[in-house]
Design a protein around this motif. Structure first.
Motif, PDB file in Angstrom:
ATOM      1  N   LEU A  80     -68.447  42.894  19.678  1.00 43.05           N
ATOM      2  CA  LEU A  80     -68.197  44.276  19.363  1.00 43.05           C
ATOM      3  C   LEU A  80     -67.919  44.323  17.266  1.00 43.05           C
ATOM      4  CD1 LEU A  80     -67.663  47.112  19.809  1.00 43.05           C
ATOM      5  CD2 LEU A  80     -65.593  46.903  19.645  1.00 43.05           C
ATOM      6  N   LEU A  81     -66.876  43.189  16.369  1.00 41.72           N
ATOM      7  CA  LEU A  81     -66.675  43.548  15.299  1.00 41.72           C
ATOM      8  C   LEU A  81     -67.975  43.408  14.560  1.00 41.72           C
ATOM      9  CD1 LEU A  81     -63.038  41.615  15.567  1.00 41.72           C
ATOM     10  CD2 LEU A  81     -64.110  44.070  14.725  1.00 41.72           C
ATOM     11  N   PRO A  82     -68.961  42.123  14.715  1.00 42.91           N
ATOM     12  CA  PRO A  82     -69.674  41.811  13.811  1.00 42.91           C
ATOM     13  C   PRO A  82     -70.730  42.763  13.430  1.00 42.91           C
ATOM     14  CG  PRO A  82     -69.304  39.890  15.368  1.00 42.91           C
ATOM     15  CD  PRO A  82     -68.426  40.908  15.227  1.00 42.91           C
ATOM     16  N   LEU A  83     -70.896  43.515  15.607  1.00 40.30           N
ATOM     17  CA  LEU A  83     -71.978  44.711  15.045  1.00 40.30           C
ATOM     18  C   LEU A  83     -71.060  45.927  14.281  1.00 40.30           C
ATOM     19  CD1 LEU A  83     -74.207  46.169  15.867  1.00 40.30           C
ATOM     20  CD2 LEU A  83     -72.798  47.138  18.332  1.00 40.30           C
ATOM     21  N   LEU A  84     -69.927  46.124  13.983  1.00 43.91           N
ATOM     22  CA  LEU A  84     -69.018  47.302  13.064  1.00 43.91           C
ATOM     23  C   LEU A  84     -69.203  46.740  12.487  1.00 43.91           C
ATOM     24  CD1 LEU A  84     -65.645  48.290  15.369  1.00 43.91           C
ATOM     25  CD2 LEU A  84     -68.074  49.808  15.518  1.00 43.91           C
ATOM     26  N   LYS A  85     -69.032  45.435  11.577  1.00 45.50           N
ATOM     27  CA  LYS A  85     -69.356  45.408  10.163  1.00 45.50           C
ATOM     28  C   LYS A  85     -70.242  45.487   9.726  1.00 45.50           C
ATOM     29  CE  LYS A  85     -70.252  41.099   7.567  1.00 45.50           C
ATOM     30  NZ  LYS A  85     -70.189  40.173   7.086  1.00 45.50           N
ATOM     31  N   LEU A  86     -71.456  45.341  11.002  1.00 43.04           N
ATOM     32  CA  LEU A  86     -73.432  45.960  10.503  1.00 43.04           C
ATOM     33  C   LEU A  86     -73.036  47.144  10.094  1.00 43.04           C
ATOM     34  CD1 LEU A  86     -76.402  45.001  10.067  1.00 43.04           C
ATOM     35  CD2 LEU A  86     -76.690  45.015  12.326  1.00 43.04           C
ATOM     36  N   LEU A  87     -72.542  48.234  11.232  1.00 49.36           N
ATOM     37  CA  LEU A  87     -72.916  49.541  11.083  1.00 49.36           C
ATOM     38  C   LEU A  87     -71.620  50.118   9.772  1.00 49.36           C
ATOM     39  CD1 LEU A  87     -72.348  50.193  14.711  1.00 49.36           C
ATOM     40  CD2 LEU A  87     -74.470  50.591  13.653  1.00 49.36           C
ATOM     41  N   ARG A  88     -70.616  49.613   9.958  1.00 49.21           N
ATOM     42  CA  ARG A  88     -69.874  50.011   9.190  1.00 49.21           C
ATOM     43  C   ARG A  88     -70.007  49.363   7.081  1.00 49.21           C
ATOM     44  NH1 ARG A  88     -63.735  50.059  11.349  1.00 49.21           N
ATOM     45  NH2 ARG A  88     -63.975  51.820  12.936  1.00 49.21           N
ATOM     46  N   ILE A  89     -69.948  47.969   6.686  1.00 50.80           N
ATOM     47  CA  ILE A  89     -70.257  47.696   5.654  1.00 50.80           C
ATOM     48  C   ILE A  89     -71.998  47.138   5.080  1.00 50.80           C
ATOM     49  CG2 ILE A  89     -69.653  45.300   4.421  1.00 50.80           C
ATOM     50  CD1 ILE A  89     -67.121  45.174   5.786  1.00 50.80           C
ATOM     51  N   SER A  90     -72.764  46.561   6.072  1.00 50.12           N
ATOM     52  CA  SER A  90     -73.905  46.236   5.474  1.00 50.12           C
ATOM     53  C   SER A  90     -74.305  47.161   6.070  1.00 50.12           C
ATOM     54  CB  SER A  90     -74.543  45.474   6.547  1.00 50.12           C
ATOM     55  OG  SER A  90     -73.472  43.316   6.791  1.00 50.12           O
ATOM     56  N   ALA A  91     -74.629  48.323   6.370  1.00 49.69           N
ATOM     57  CA  ALA A  91     -75.210  49.867   5.573  1.00 49.69           C
ATOM     58  C   ALA A  91     -75.225  50.466   5.088  1.00 49.69           C
ATOM     59  CB  ALA A  91     -75.426  50.304   7.063  1.00 49.69           C
ATOM     60  N   ILE A  92     -73.975  49.509   4.627  1.00 50.12           N
ATOM     61  CA  ILE A  92     -73.921  51.576   3.385  1.00 50.12           C
ATOM     62  C   ILE A  92     -73.075  50.033   1.726  1.00 50.12           C
ATOM     63  CG2 ILE A  92     -72.001  52.582   4.028  1.00 50.12           C
ATOM     64  CD1 ILE A  92     -69.688  51.400   3.659  1.00 50.12           C
ATOM     65  N   THR A  93     -73.347  49.017   1.923  1.00 52.12           N
ATOM     66  CA  THR A  93     -73.930  48.618   0.350  1.00 52.12           C
ATOM     67  C   THR A  93     -74.789  48.376  -0.268  1.00 52.12           C
ATOM     68  OG1 THR A  93     -75.109  46.388   1.551  1.00 52.12           O
ATOM     69  CG2 THR A  93     -73.070  45.980   1.758  1.00 52.12           C
ATOM     70  N   ARG A  94     -76.027  49.664   0.123  1.00 52.27           N
ATOM     71  CA  ARG A  94     -76.689  48.844  -0.533  1.00 52.27           C
ATOM     72  C   ARG A  94     -76.600  50.645  -1.172  1.00 52.27           C
ATOM     73  NH1 ARG A  94     -81.434  46.002   1.199  1.00 52.27           N
ATOM     74  NH2 ARG A  94     -81.559  45.276   2.414  1.00 52.27           N
ATOM     75  N   ARG A  95     -75.480  51.921  -0.948  1.00 53.62           N
ATOM     76  CA  ARG A  95     -75.438  52.757  -1.830  1.00 53.62           C
ATOM     77  C   ARG A  95     -73.969  53.036  -2.116  1.00 53.62           C
ATOM     78  NH1 ARG A  95     -76.758  54.064   3.755  1.00 53.62           N
ATOM     79  NH2 ARG A  95     -74.867  54.613   4.051  1.00 53.62           N
ATOM     80  N   ASN A  96     -74.178  51.642  -2.471  1.00 53.92           N
ATOM     81  CA  ASN A  96     -72.398  51.965  -3.067  1.00 53.92           C
ATOM     82  C   ASN A  96     -71.812  50.899  -4.007  1.00 53.92           C
ATOM     83  OD1 ASN A  96     -71.061  54.266  -1.598  1.00 53.92           O
ATOM     84  ND2 ASN A  96     -72.170  53.074   0.341  1.00 53.92           N
ATOM     85  N   ASP A  97     -70.936  50.466  -4.310  1.00 55.48           N
ATOM     86  CA  ASP A  97     -71.037  49.938  -5.735  1.00 55.48           C
ATOM     87  C   ASP A  97     -70.127  48.639  -5.298  1.00 55.48           C
ATOM     88  OD1 ASP A  97     -72.592  50.637  -8.226  1.00 55.48           O
ATOM     89  OD2 ASP A  97     -71.631  51.879  -8.007  1.00 55.48           O
ATOM     90  N   PHE A  98     -68.532  49.470  -4.764  1.00 54.49           N
ATOM     91  CA  PHE A  98     -67.671  48.605  -3.922  1.00 54.49           C
ATOM     92  C   PHE A  98     -67.237  49.520  -2.133  1.00 54.49           C
ATOM     93  CE2 PHE A  98     -66.852  48.525  -8.292  1.00 54.49           C
ATOM     94  CZ  PHE A  98     -66.486  46.791  -8.352  1.00 54.49           C
ATOM     95  N   ILE A  99     -67.058  48.291  -1.518  1.00 58.48           N
ATOM     96  CA  ILE A  99     -66.672  48.699  -0.118  1.00 58.48           C
ATOM     97  C   ILE A  99     -65.436  47.853  -0.558  1.00 58.48           C
ATOM     98  CG2 ILE A  99     -67.360  48.129   2.077  1.00 58.48           C
ATOM     99  CD1 ILE A  99     -70.107  47.644  -0.580  1.00 58.48           C
ATOM    100  N   LEU A 100     -64.225  48.940  -0.209  1.00 60.36           N
ATOM    101  CA  LEU A 100     -63.063  48.357  -0.633  1.00 60.36           C
ATOM    102  C   LEU A 100     -63.146  47.728   1.611  1.00 60.36           C
ATOM    103  CD1 LEU A 100     -61.170  50.484  -2.910  1.00 60.36           C
ATOM    104  CD2 LEU A 100     -63.336  47.844  -3.882  1.00 60.36           C
ATOM    105  N   VAL A 101     -62.513  46.815   1.826  1.00 56.61           N
ATOM    106  CA  VAL A 101     -61.910  47.148   3.239  1.00 56.61           C
ATOM    107  C   VAL A 101     -60.707  46.016   3.474  1.00 56.61           C
ATOM    108  CG1 VAL A 101     -62.771  46.064   5.515  1.00 56.61           C
ATOM    109  CG2 VAL A 101     -64.585  46.363   3.723  1.00 56.61           C
TER     110      VAL A 101
END
Length: 221
Positions: A80-101
């Motif tokens: 589940l956590l790798p899937l959430l990472k894909l949805l929450r982080i990987s999916a938004i890295t292209r549209r943002n300069d910084f992702i703070l987790v």
């Protein structure tokens, strides 16, 4: 691709505060920033004890249900956590300069090992789940900042922010896991006895966001 920065650390060391401040500073510079929280999700550990309690079963059975539920949750989170990472982080890295987790893998490892410590789960099984989780969740290593404060100062910090005291065993596990993590990778920042703004400026310097007045070596742990 956006730059992923993970904030880990002891409960009360200032993770949420410094994520918020850094996001504000970055947005003022015209950068696109997203913040997110990613950590172990417990489902069965809550549902099974309630179900057993409603069925009128005793404390021993309810404890066994809780123990079983936690183990199921840890197994579930390995996927589940790798899937959430894909949805929450990987999916938004292209549209943002910084992702703070906040939390990410370091925080989840604390949950896994704390469960093994408190509930007496099979450590070999937990280690196998940890390896699966680490391989699927980590991938290209993001930058990790570990915020630290003396454990003796944590109860006062919890009181000031109005949250209940953390379990001593949980704090103990956090200390062990995070110290091991810092030895391998990541940077530890001591927030004790410092103004929030000074810690915030040091974080910006460490991340290369600003290069002025970056001599904070005397504050490092």
């Amino acid at each position: 691709m956006g730059r992923v920065i993970v904030f880990a650390g002891l409960e009360g060391a200032g993770k949420t505060t410094h994520i918020r401040l850094l996001a504000i500073r970055l947005k003022k510079r015209g950068l696109r920033v997203r913040t997110t929280y990613l950590k172990t999700v417990f489902i069965f550990a809550r549902l099974l004890p309630r179900l057993f309690s409603r069925l009128g079963l005793g404390k021993r059975e309810i404890y066994a249900a809780h123990r079983c539920g936690v183990l199921l949750d840890l197994a579930l989170n390995s996927v589940l956590l790798p899937l959430l990472k894909l949805l929450r982080i990987s999916a938004i890295t292209r549209r943002n300069d910084f992702i703070l987790v906040e939390e990410h893998l370091p925080g989840s490892l604390v949950d896994y090992y704390h469960a093994a410590l408190v509930l007496g789960l099979d450590l070999k099984l937990v280690k196998k789940l940890v390896r699966i989780l680490s391989r699927l969740m980590w991938g290209r290593s993001p930058e990790v900042l570990v915020l630290w404060a003396p454990p003796s100062s944590l109860p006062e910090r919890w009181r000031k922010r109005g949250t209940p005291p953390e379990l001593k065993t949980y704090v103990f596990t956090q200390i062990l896991v995070l110290k091991t993590w810092v030895k391998r990778e990541g940077c530890l920042i001591n927030t004790e006895g410092r103004k929030i703004i000074n810690t915030s400026k040091e974080l910006e310097c460490l991340l290369g966001i600003t290069r002025s007045n970056c001599d904070f070596s005397e504050h490092r742990s």
